[in-house]
Design an enzyme around this catalytic site. Structure first.
Site, PDB file in Angstrom:
ATOM      1  N   GLY A  11       0.834  -1.215   0.000  1.00 50.36           N
ATOM      2  CA  GLY A  11       0.000   0.000   0.000  1.00 50.36           C
ATOM      3  C   GLY A  11       0.860   1.253   0.000  1.00 50.36           C
ATOM      4  O   GLY A  11       1.841   1.342   0.731  1.00 50.36           O
ATOM      5  N   ARG A  21      13.312  10.354  -2.812  1.00 52.01           N
ATOM      6  CA  ARG A  21      14.134  11.549  -3.070  1.00 52.01           C
ATOM      7  C   ARG A  21      15.420  11.517  -2.234  1.00 52.01           C
ATOM      8  O   ARG A  21      16.519  11.755  -2.735  1.00 52.01           O
ATOM      9  CB  ARG A  21      13.314  12.797  -2.741  1.00 52.01           C
ATOM     10  N   ALA A  22      15.248  11.207  -0.939  1.00 53.40           N
ATOM     11  CA  ALA A  22      16.409  11.217  -0.039  1.00 53.40           C
ATOM     12  C   ALA A  22      17.431  10.158  -0.460  1.00 53.40           C
ATOM     13  O   ALA A  22      18.635  10.432  -0.511  1.00 53.40           O
ATOM     14  CB  ALA A  22      15.953  10.972   1.395  1.00 53.40           C
ATOM     15  N   ARG A  72       0.757  -4.956  -5.087  1.00 52.22           N
ATOM     16  CA  ARG A  72       0.818  -6.126  -4.214  1.00 52.22           C
ATOM     17  C   ARG A  72       1.151  -7.296  -5.152  1.00 52.22           C
ATOM     18  O   ARG A  72       0.506  -7.466  -6.186  1.00 52.22           O
ATOM     19  CB  ARG A  72      -0.518  -6.336  -3.515  1.00 52.22           C
ATOM     20  N   TYR A  73       2.165  -8.061  -4.803  1.00 52.16           N
ATOM     21  CA  TYR A  73       2.660  -9.075  -5.737  1.00 52.16           C
ATOM     22  C   TYR A  73       2.999 -10.352  -4.974  1.00 52.16           C
ATOM     23  O   TYR A  73       4.169 -10.636  -4.664  1.00 52.16           O
ATOM     24  CB  TYR A  73       3.896  -8.515  -6.464  1.00 52.16           C
ATOM     25  N   ASP A 103       4.720  -4.784   5.736  1.00 53.37           N
ATOM     26  CA  ASP A 103       5.057  -6.155   6.121  1.00 53.37           C
ATOM     27  C   ASP A 103       5.419  -7.049   4.915  1.00 53.37           C
ATOM     28  O   ASP A 103       6.456  -7.715   4.902  1.00 53.37           O
ATOM     29  CB  ASP A 103       3.858  -6.722   6.892  1.00 53.37           C
ATOM     30  N   THR A 125       4.296   2.520   5.616  1.00 56.11           N
ATOM     31  CA  THR A 125       2.902   2.065   5.627  1.00 56.11           C
ATOM     32  C   THR A 125       2.123   2.931   6.597  1.00 56.11           C
ATOM     33  O   THR A 125       2.653   3.314   7.645  1.00 56.11           O
ATOM     34  CB  THR A 125       2.769   0.589   6.048  1.00 56.11           C
ATOM     35  N   ASP A 127      -0.121   1.880   8.403  1.00 57.47           N
ATOM     36  CA  ASP A 127      -0.624   1.050   9.506  1.00 57.47           C
ATOM     37  C   ASP A 127       0.225   1.119  10.780  1.00 57.47           C
ATOM     38  O   ASP A 127      -0.250   0.764  11.856  1.00 57.47           O
ATOM     39  CB  ASP A 127      -0.719  -0.420   9.066  1.00 57.47           C
ATOM     40  N   ASP A 129       2.588  -0.834  11.674  1.00 53.60           N
ATOM     41  CA  ASP A 129       2.559  -2.189  12.245  1.00 53.60           C
ATOM     42  C   ASP A 129       3.845  -2.983  11.994  1.00 53.60           C
ATOM     43  O   ASP A 129       3.827  -4.203  11.958  1.00 53.60           O
ATOM     44  CB  ASP A 129       1.367  -2.965  11.664  1.00 53.60           C
ATOM     45  N   ARG A 171      -5.315  -2.377   8.868  1.00 49.97           N
ATOM     46  CA  ARG A 171      -5.209  -3.843   8.727  1.00 49.97           C
ATOM     47  C   ARG A 171      -5.402  -4.489  10.087  1.00 49.97           C
ATOM     48  O   ARG A 171      -6.443  -4.272  10.696  1.00 49.97           O
ATOM     49  CB  ARG A 171      -3.866  -4.229   8.100  1.00 49.97           C
ATOM     50  N   ALA A 186     -12.136  10.940  20.956  1.00 48.97           N
ATOM     51  CA  ALA A 186     -13.163   9.907  20.732  1.00 48.97           C
ATOM     52  C   ALA A 186     -13.661   9.356  22.067  1.00 48.97           C
ATOM     53  O   ALA A 186     -12.890   9.251  23.029  1.00 48.97           O
ATOM     54  CB  ALA A 186     -12.579   8.777  19.889  1.00 48.97           C
ATOM     55  N   ASP A 187     -14.929   9.002  22.083  1.00 53.21           N
ATOM     56  CA  ASP A 187     -15.510   8.468  23.323  1.00 53.21           C
ATOM     57  C   ASP A 187     -15.085   7.025  23.547  1.00 53.21           C
ATOM     58  O   ASP A 187     -14.901   6.597  24.679  1.00 53.21           O
ATOM     59  CB  ASP A 187     -17.036   8.577  23.235  1.00 53.21           C
ATOM     60  N   LYS A 214     -23.755  15.802  23.909  1.00 48.84           N
ATOM     61  CA  LYS A 214     -24.477  15.808  22.627  1.00 48.84           C
ATOM     62  C   LYS A 214     -23.887  14.822  21.615  1.00 48.84           C
ATOM     63  O   LYS A 214     -24.615  14.185  20.869  1.00 48.84           O
ATOM     64  CB  LYS A 214     -24.433  17.214  22.005  1.00 48.84           C
ATOM     65  N   ARG A 243     -25.056   6.597  13.406  1.00 49.32           N
ATOM     66  CA  ARG A 243     -24.691   6.698  11.995  1.00 49.32           C
ATOM     67  C   ARG A 243     -23.305   6.074  11.822  1.00 49.32           C
ATOM     68  O   ARG A 243     -22.492   6.099  12.749  1.00 49.32           O
ATOM     69  CB  ARG A 243     -24.617   8.158  11.521  1.00 49.32           C
TER      70      ARG A 243
END
Ligand code: F6P
Length: 320
Positions: A11, A21-22, A72-73, A103, A125, A127, A129, A171, A186-187, A214, A243
């Site tokens: 991804g 570039r670097a 992805r291969y 990964d 990535t 993720d 991870d 993922r 976030a709640d 609310k 929602r």
């Protein structure tokens, strides 16, 4: 080492271009030649390879995605695919390869290492991870992109006194949900690395409502379940005017944050230094704010990325 190659695989992640570039600039500055391989390991096997000059990486640092394209291969998991890839590298006289990706890409680099070919992995990535690093290229930008969406959704949640279930990518990892969730107030944050109980989630929403709250934002990492499924299950515990919003690939694109560009530049420069010293079979990472490298075989076999679960506990205290 006089000639090195670069590919991006898996991804795309914001900051991959800054890393290319670097690597290119640092290598050319050090007297090396650089070859870009299009479409990751698929392009490697097909020989879709071209020389990169200084100007080829101009005007790229601020761009999302990867100008070397990605793919992805799964075929690269086979011995046949790996040997074909090495054949192409030898054909072009490329003596070392930098693989930027997640990964799956690291496993490609690992396979090359096992065949005795010098490859260095850079974690790219959204993720976050990957073992061997606290942060991957793209994670900061993706988190900020999700945060922007959470802030917007909060306006609507408050205006309509609604509960929003927001599904985010990652993922099997919960880092994006965790960091964006904490930053966005976030709640509830639902991640694969921590269990949750729907009755307790419902109780907290109700308690919030009873206190006159609310809005309610619940961020669900895709690795736990889909937001629609979560909303269905929540229904059994009450009507919270729910929602669903699935943010999906919106997290992947966009201009990289300053943090991702700097991280990518540091990783890219360091990867070139490793290859200059003839060191393959390494992966680059940021541990305790220091750029380091570790053995790719050991890292993939024994390492495990863990999200900062203290953030999870903190959020439970802050969001009631
Ligand atoms: O690894 C990055 C990622 O965006 C994951 O968060 C997600 O699960 C996956 O890729 C989606 O893959 P694709 O773009 O191939 O559908």
């Amino acid at each position: 080492m006089k000639r090195i190659g670069i590919l991006t695989s898996g991804g795309d992640a914001p900051g991959m271009n800054a890393a290319i570039r670097a690597i290119t600039r640092k290598a050319i500055f050090s007297g090396m030649e650089v070859y870009g391989i299009n479409y990751g390991f698929a392009g490697l096997v097909a020989g879709d390879i071209r020389r990169l000059e200084i100007a080829d990486v101009g005007d790229k640092i601020q761009r999302g995605g990867t100008f070397l394209y990605s793919a992805r291969y799964p075929e690269f998991a086979t011995e046949e695919g790996q040997l074909k890839g090495i054949e192409q590298l030898n054909k072009f006289g490329i003596e070392g390869l930098v693989v930027i990706g997640g990964d799956g890409s690291y496993h490609g680099a690992l396979a090359l290492t096992r065949h005795g070919y010098p490859a260095v992995g850079i974690p790219g990535t959204i993720d976050n991870d990957i073992p061997g690093t606290d942060f991957t290229i793209g994670f900061d930008t993706a988190t900020n992109t999700i945060l922007d969406s959470l802030d917007r959704i909060r306006d609507t949640a408050t205006s309509h006194v609604r509960t929003f279930i927001i599904e985010v990518m990652g993922r099997d990892a919960g880092d994006i949900a965790l960091w964006a969730g904490v930053a966005g107030g976030a709640d509830e944050i639902i991640i694969p690395e921590h269990d949750f109980h729907m009755d307790k989630v419902a109780k907290r929403i109700q308690e919030g409502r009873d206190r006159g709250k609310k809005h309610c934002l619940i961020v669900v990492a895709e690795g736990v379940m889909g937001a629609n499924e979560f909303a269905e299950k929540l229904k059994d515990y009450g009507d919270f005017h729910t929602r669903v919003s699935i943010l999906g690939h919106v997290a992947r694109g966009g201009s990289p944050s300053a943090r991702d560009r700097v991280l990518a530049s540091k990783f890219g420069g360091f990867a070139v230094e490793l290859l200059q010293e003839g060191k393959g079979g390494r992966c680059v990472g940021l541990l305790d704010n220091k750029v380091v490298s570790s053995d790719i075989v050991d890292t993939l076999e024994n390492g495990k990325h863990q999200p900062d679960l203290s953030l999870y506990d903190l959020n439970q205290e802050l969001s009631f």
